[in-house]
Design an enzyme around this catalytic site. Structure first.
Site, PDB file in Angstrom:
ATOM      1  N   LYS A 102      17.372  12.578   6.084  1.00  0.00           N
ATOM      2  CA  LYS A 102      16.859  11.747   4.985  1.00  0.00           C
ATOM      3  C   LYS A 102      17.027  10.249   5.218  1.00  0.00           C
ATOM      4  O   LYS A 102      16.228   9.454   4.749  1.00  0.00           O
ATOM      5  CB  LYS A 102      17.528  12.134   3.668  1.00  0.00           C
ATOM      6  CG  LYS A 102      16.995  13.435   3.094  1.00  0.00           C
ATOM      7  CD  LYS A 102      17.430  13.639   1.660  1.00  0.00           C
ATOM      8  CE  LYS A 102      16.806  14.891   1.100  1.00  0.00           C
ATOM      9  NZ  LYS A 102      17.327  16.114   1.767  1.00  0.00           N
ATOM     10  N   GLU A 124      15.128   9.045  -8.060  1.00  0.00           N
ATOM     11  CA  GLU A 124      15.826  10.115  -8.757  1.00  0.00           C
ATOM     12  C   GLU A 124      16.485  10.988  -7.701  1.00  0.00           C
ATOM     13  O   GLU A 124      16.148  10.929  -6.519  1.00  0.00           O
ATOM     14  CB  GLU A 124      14.855  10.959  -9.583  1.00  0.00           C
ATOM     15  CG  GLU A 124      13.991  11.910  -8.773  1.00  0.00           C
ATOM     16  CD  GLU A 124      12.914  11.219  -7.962  1.00  0.00           C
ATOM     17  OE1 GLU A 124      12.448  10.139  -8.398  1.00  0.00           O
ATOM     18  OE2 GLU A 124      12.547  11.738  -6.901  1.00  0.00           O
ATOM     19  N   SER A 389      17.944  19.924  10.556  1.00  0.00           N
ATOM     20  CA  SER A 389      17.739  18.740   9.710  1.00  0.00           C
ATOM     21  C   SER A 389      19.017  18.121   9.163  1.00  0.00           C
ATOM     22  O   SER A 389      19.024  16.938   8.830  1.00  0.00           O
ATOM     23  CB  SER A 389      16.805  19.092   8.553  1.00  0.00           C
ATOM     24  OG  SER A 389      17.298  20.207   7.831  1.00  0.00           O
TER      25      SER A 389
HETATM   26  C1  PLP Z   1      16.706  17.404   1.651  1.00  0.00           C
HETATM   27  C2  PLP Z   1      16.882  18.191   2.864  1.00  0.00           C
HETATM   28  C3  PLP Z   1      15.846  19.016   3.363  1.00  0.00           C
HETATM   29  C4  PLP Z   1      14.540  19.203   2.648  1.00  0.00           C
HETATM   30  O1  PLP Z   1      13.737  18.075   2.598  1.00  0.00           O
HETATM   31  P1  PLP Z   1      12.379  17.965   3.442  1.00  0.00           P
HETATM   32  O2  PLP Z   1      11.714  16.791   2.843  1.00  0.00           O
HETATM   33  O3  PLP Z   1      11.641  19.242   3.262  1.00  0.00           O
HETATM   34  O4  PLP Z   1      12.781  17.752   4.846  1.00  0.00           O
HETATM   35  C5  PLP Z   1      16.053  19.707   4.538  1.00  0.00           C
HETATM   36  N1  PLP Z   1      17.228  19.636   5.191  1.00  0.00           N
HETATM   37  C6  PLP Z   1      18.256  18.867   4.749  1.00  0.00           C
HETATM   38  C7  PLP Z   1      19.522  18.833   5.525  1.00  0.00           C
HETATM   39  C8  PLP Z   1      18.114  18.117   3.575  1.00  0.00           C
HETATM   40  O5  PLP Z   1      19.137  17.378   3.135  1.00  0.00           O
END
Ligand code: PLP
Length: 406
Positions: A102, A124, A389
């Site tokens: 993010k 938000e 992610s």
């Molecule tokens: C918020 C989050 C996501 C989901 O958000 P996307 O916009 O779909 O990428 C995925 N993985 C992690 C670790 C997150 O914090």
């Protein structure tokens, strides 16, 4: 590369179009005052973010503050345990500063705010991850930061609320309605329509009105660009498949954008949660239909009144009733395949990756790991690059309480 009539050599020049559409998806479905604010951001994006100065500054920040490039790791023990014919690799966004992808778009959005002369960023947050990432970026640039959050979520997400406050953000409690994300979105938009001269709204994924789906994708594209180069450097070739989890879809869009023009199979993984019944999952692309919400046209899960349906996933970052318009477009086109994994498969993958590789993934990311593991069993041979992610520190207490140690 041509795919179903779309020329991916020139894809990024054409998608989105000048009105913010990916085919029929996207657009700007908000009131006129905010439309003017979006137009201002769009213009600033094209003039500022393409400038050499902005790009150079963001590149320096990515290296010196975020710790980029994040590595690609060969998951050798996990690959062996799955039969050894297919090799799994992970792009390590868990090692990006603050522990997830993010921050990639929050740093871009906040740098744009600074260049536009804004004093404040507004957003938000539901589970608090976007709030923490934006508060981190705001602290770095010395911007004020107002994060709108429902009372219920504030109680549930105490550690993230503490993080935001330590980082100097102002957490604004939203006390009306169900006191969760939907009310927080409304309150944040409301505040923004009053403060847009001094503030910029920062969306947390490739969703919302144009230009956000494009802007967030472009800021996240660093993930795919790095991963492609790193993977080729390690193996001498492209991966056969690339996998990413999809909530709003920012980490997936960032990763996929590096490979859209390659002969690589792309898989977006949505949360099946407890099962196929409406309310038990958040697999909007798999089970949803076309509709408008939060300022954009996409594919969404609707209730009997046509409003956004209640959704569920073990991963709070994935429980969103729609996905970004570009995902809806790539879904219809067939360029990306969207599939689902359940809570149970996800938790198995969470423990498997931790035990076999010494990497505790975020539960969101464990969805992609679970799907990568499934592919490894069915593909026969080849390689799979998984976008990891984020890291699982935030999920530890929850997993232990609900599932115990496996
Ligand atoms: C918020 C989050 C996501 C989901 O958000 P996307 O916009 O779909 O990428 C995925 N993985 C992690 C670790 C997150 O914090």
């Amino acid at each position: 590369m041509k795919f179903n009539g779309i020329d991916f050599d020139t894809y990024f020049n054409n998608y989105p179009d000048e009105n913010g559409y990916f085919g029929k998806y996207g657009g700007v479905y908000i009131d006129d005052k905010l439309k003017a604010a979006m137009a201002e951001i769009t213009e600033a994006y094209y003039s500022i973010c393409q400038s050499r100065k902005f790009i150079a500054e963001l590149r320096r920040i990515r290296k010196e503050f975020q710790g980029r490039p994040t590595p690609v790791t060969h998951l050798e023990r996990l690959s062996d345990a799955l039969g050894g014919k297919v090799q799994l690799y992970a792009k390590r966004e868990d090692l990006n500063h603050s522990g997830a992808n993010k921050l990639n778009h929050c740093m871009g959005e906040a740098l744009l705010a600074k260049y536009m002369g804004k004093k404040k960023v507004i957003a938000e947050t539901g589970a608090g991850q976007h709030g923490v990432a934006l508060a981190t970026a705001a602290a770095y640039f010395g911007l004020e930061c107002d994060i709108y959050m429902g009372t219920v979520d504030i109680k549930k997400q105490a550690p993230n609320v503490a993080r935001m406050k330590i980082l100097g953000a102002n957490v604004v409690e939203v006390t009306h309605g169900l006191q969760t994300l939907k009310e927080a979105v409304d309150a944040a938009f409301d505040a923004y329509s009053k403060e847009y001269k001094d503030a910029i709204y920062c969306i947390g994924s490739v969703v919302g009105p144009h230009p956000f789906p494009m802007m967030v994708r472009d800021f996240q594209s660093v993930v795919g660009i790095e991963a492609r180069e790193q993977f080729i450097g390690m193996t001498g070739e492209l991966p056969d498949a690339v996998v990413a989890c999809v909530g709003g879809g920012s980490n997936a869009m960032g990763m996929f954008s590096g490979f859209l023009n390659d002969p690589v199979d792309l898989y977006g993984v949505e949360p099946l949660g407890r099962g196929e019944k409406l309310g038990d999952h958040a697999a909007s692309l798999k089970y949803g239909e076309e509709g408008i919400m939060h300022g954009f046209n996409s594919i969404m899960l609707k209730d009997e009144n046509g409003d956004p349906a209640p959704v569920y996933s073990v991963a709070s970052g994935l429980d969103y009733p729609s996905s970004g318009p570009e995902h809806a477009f790539l879904h219809d086109l067939g360029r990306v395949k969207y599939d689902v994994v359940s809570d149970d498969e996800t938790i198995d993958a969470f423990f498997e990756l931790s035990r076999m590789e010494g990497i505790i993934p975020a539960i969101e990311s464990a969805h992609a790991v679970a799907y990568g593991m499934k592919l490894a069993k069915t593909m026969g041979k080849g390689s799979v690059l998984i976008n990891l992610s984020g890291r699982g520190d935030k999920d530890m207490d929850y997993v232990i309480e609900r599932y115990g140690i496996r």
